[in-house]
Scaffold this motif. Structure first.
Motif, PDB file in Angstrom:
ATOM      1  N   CYS B  20       0.832  -1.213   0.000  1.00 52.08           N
ATOM      2  CA  CYS B  20       0.000   0.000   0.000  1.00 52.08           C
ATOM      3  C   CYS B  20       0.862   1.257   0.000  1.00 52.08           C
ATOM      4  O   CYS B  20       1.813   1.369   0.780  1.00 52.08           O
ATOM      5  CB  CYS B  20      -0.895  -0.019   1.230  1.00 52.08           C
ATOM      6  SG  CYS B  20      -1.828   1.511   1.459  1.00 52.08           S
ATOM      7  N   PHE B  21       0.501   2.218  -0.844  1.00 53.61           N
ATOM      8  CA  PHE B  21       1.250   3.482  -0.915  1.00 53.61           C
ATOM      9  C   PHE B  21       1.250   4.200   0.439  1.00 53.61           C
ATOM     10  O   PHE B  21       2.228   4.849   0.801  1.00 53.61           O
ATOM     11  CB  PHE B  21       0.638   4.401  -1.985  1.00 53.61           C
ATOM     12  CG  PHE B  21       1.390   5.685  -2.138  1.00 53.61           C
ATOM     13  CD1 PHE B  21       2.599   5.718  -2.821  1.00 53.61           C
ATOM     14  CD2 PHE B  21       0.908   6.871  -1.590  1.00 53.61           C
ATOM     15  CE1 PHE B  21       3.314   6.905  -2.956  1.00 53.61           C
ATOM     16  CE2 PHE B  21       1.623   8.059  -1.718  1.00 53.61           C
ATOM     17  CZ  PHE B  21       2.824   8.072  -2.403  1.00 53.61           C
ATOM     18  N   GLY B  22       0.183   4.078   1.174  1.00 51.39           N
ATOM     19  CA  GLY B  22       0.112   4.778   2.457  1.00 51.39           C
ATOM     20  C   GLY B  22       0.897   4.109   3.567  1.00 51.39           C
ATOM     21  O   GLY B  22       1.501   4.784   4.398  1.00 51.39           O
ATOM     22  N   HIS B  31       4.332   6.181   1.955  1.00 51.22           N
ATOM     23  CA  HIS B  31       4.431   6.956   3.202  1.00 51.22           C
ATOM     24  C   HIS B  31       4.912   6.129   4.400  1.00 51.22           C
ATOM     25  O   HIS B  31       5.309   6.699   5.405  1.00 51.22           O
ATOM     26  CB  HIS B  31       3.059   7.537   3.551  1.00 51.22           C
ATOM     27  CG  HIS B  31       2.606   8.629   2.645  1.00 51.22           C
ATOM     28  ND1 HIS B  31       3.407   9.700   2.307  1.00 51.22           N
ATOM     29  CD2 HIS B  31       1.427   8.830   1.997  1.00 51.22           C
ATOM     30  CE1 HIS B  31       2.746  10.518   1.505  1.00 51.22           C
ATOM     31  NE2 HIS B  31       1.555  10.005   1.286  1.00 51.22           N
ATOM     32  N   CYS B  70      -5.553   4.589   5.969  1.00 46.28           N
ATOM     33  CA  CYS B  70      -4.596   3.519   6.335  1.00 46.28           C
ATOM     34  C   CYS B  70      -4.611   3.250   7.838  1.00 46.28           C
ATOM     35  O   CYS B  70      -4.507   2.094   8.269  1.00 46.28           O
ATOM     36  CB  CYS B  70      -3.184   3.907   5.915  1.00 46.28           C
ATOM     37  SG  CYS B  70      -2.919   3.803   4.134  1.00 46.28           S
TER      38      CYS B  70
END
Lengths: 159, 159
Positions: B20-22, B31, B70
């Motif tokens: 997941c990007f988050g 992140h 998230c």
């Protein structure tokens, strides 16, 4: 009167209010979302990058929230101009900010295809607009959002 | 029994579901949000980068939506483990995805300070959890969110 206009709404925001990560032309690191009026609706297209992922194969939900958010603000700006009897580009466009963002993720959004994001205003007053947004991938709506936009309050203007 | 645990919940997601990007540890561009159980709540801290801006001086609302999202999934995972009588780290943690995300931006979130994000589950069943999230800056809550998390459906598992 046709409401079609190939000027990107975000490009009409005042230059000191055009730094948004999602849609500001003055943010070199941002997404530079560009929303266009098309016969009464506001439309944009965006292809997420491969790293903007949630579960393998699908788009990151936080990005989808961001796209809906910025696109809704542009839709509110467009509706505000239209209600004032102005065309896009007639003077600086009013800047809206988000008061509330409500998203329903109807189905997973596939990564690797261009998304189409459409918005229209369902309720408005001079200072506020409620915007309905859909995000579609390959012809199917995957996200529905309702976004409450308010005219930029003086407290947020530092420029 | 104390529920404090310094293991980041996201670090317990199965490796094939950690992109997941988050918050995915396997996404080099993301992140890397890390959420921790602290006495019944789930807490994370995050300092937005200067380019994660909306109006000058304030944090981009799309980022705030991402953080709430998230963090809520991690909170759902934590509650699910707790309800099953398991401690974090006892086997792979169940992965939740977002069905609905509702945010109220109560006031502008200032850029340049560490944000504190807190979550707790208000309703749950085996397959679903409703998570209440707050985002605070300098001691004041700036965003409230309600997030509906569902256990990862089989249709999203491509791995």
């Amino acid at each position: 009167m046709s409401t079609s206009n190939r000027v990107a709404i975000q490009d009409l925001y005042p230059p000191d209010l055009a730094h948004c990560f999602g849609c500001g032309r003055n943010n070199p690191s941002g997404h530079h979302l560009k929303s266009f009026a098309e016969d009464g609706e506001v439309v944009t297209r965006f292809t997420p990058a491969d790293h903007e992922i949630s579960i393998p194969g699908f788009v990151y939900g936080g990005l989808l929230a961001s796209l809906a958010d910025c696109h809704a603000m542009a839709t509110a700006t467009f509706a505000s101009q239209l209600a004032a009897g102005r065309r896009l580009g007639d003077g600086p466009a009013p800047r809206f900010v988000t008061a509330a963002l409500r998203l329903d993720y109807l189905k997973p959004t596939p990564l690797g295809v261009e998304l189409e994001i459409r918005g229209h205003v369902t309720e408005r007053s001079e200072k506020k607009a409620v915007v309905a947004v859909t995000i579609s991938a390959a012809g199917a709506i995957t996200v529905r959002a309702e976004v409450v936009a308010v005219r930029l309050p003086k407290s947020m203007e530092r420029v």
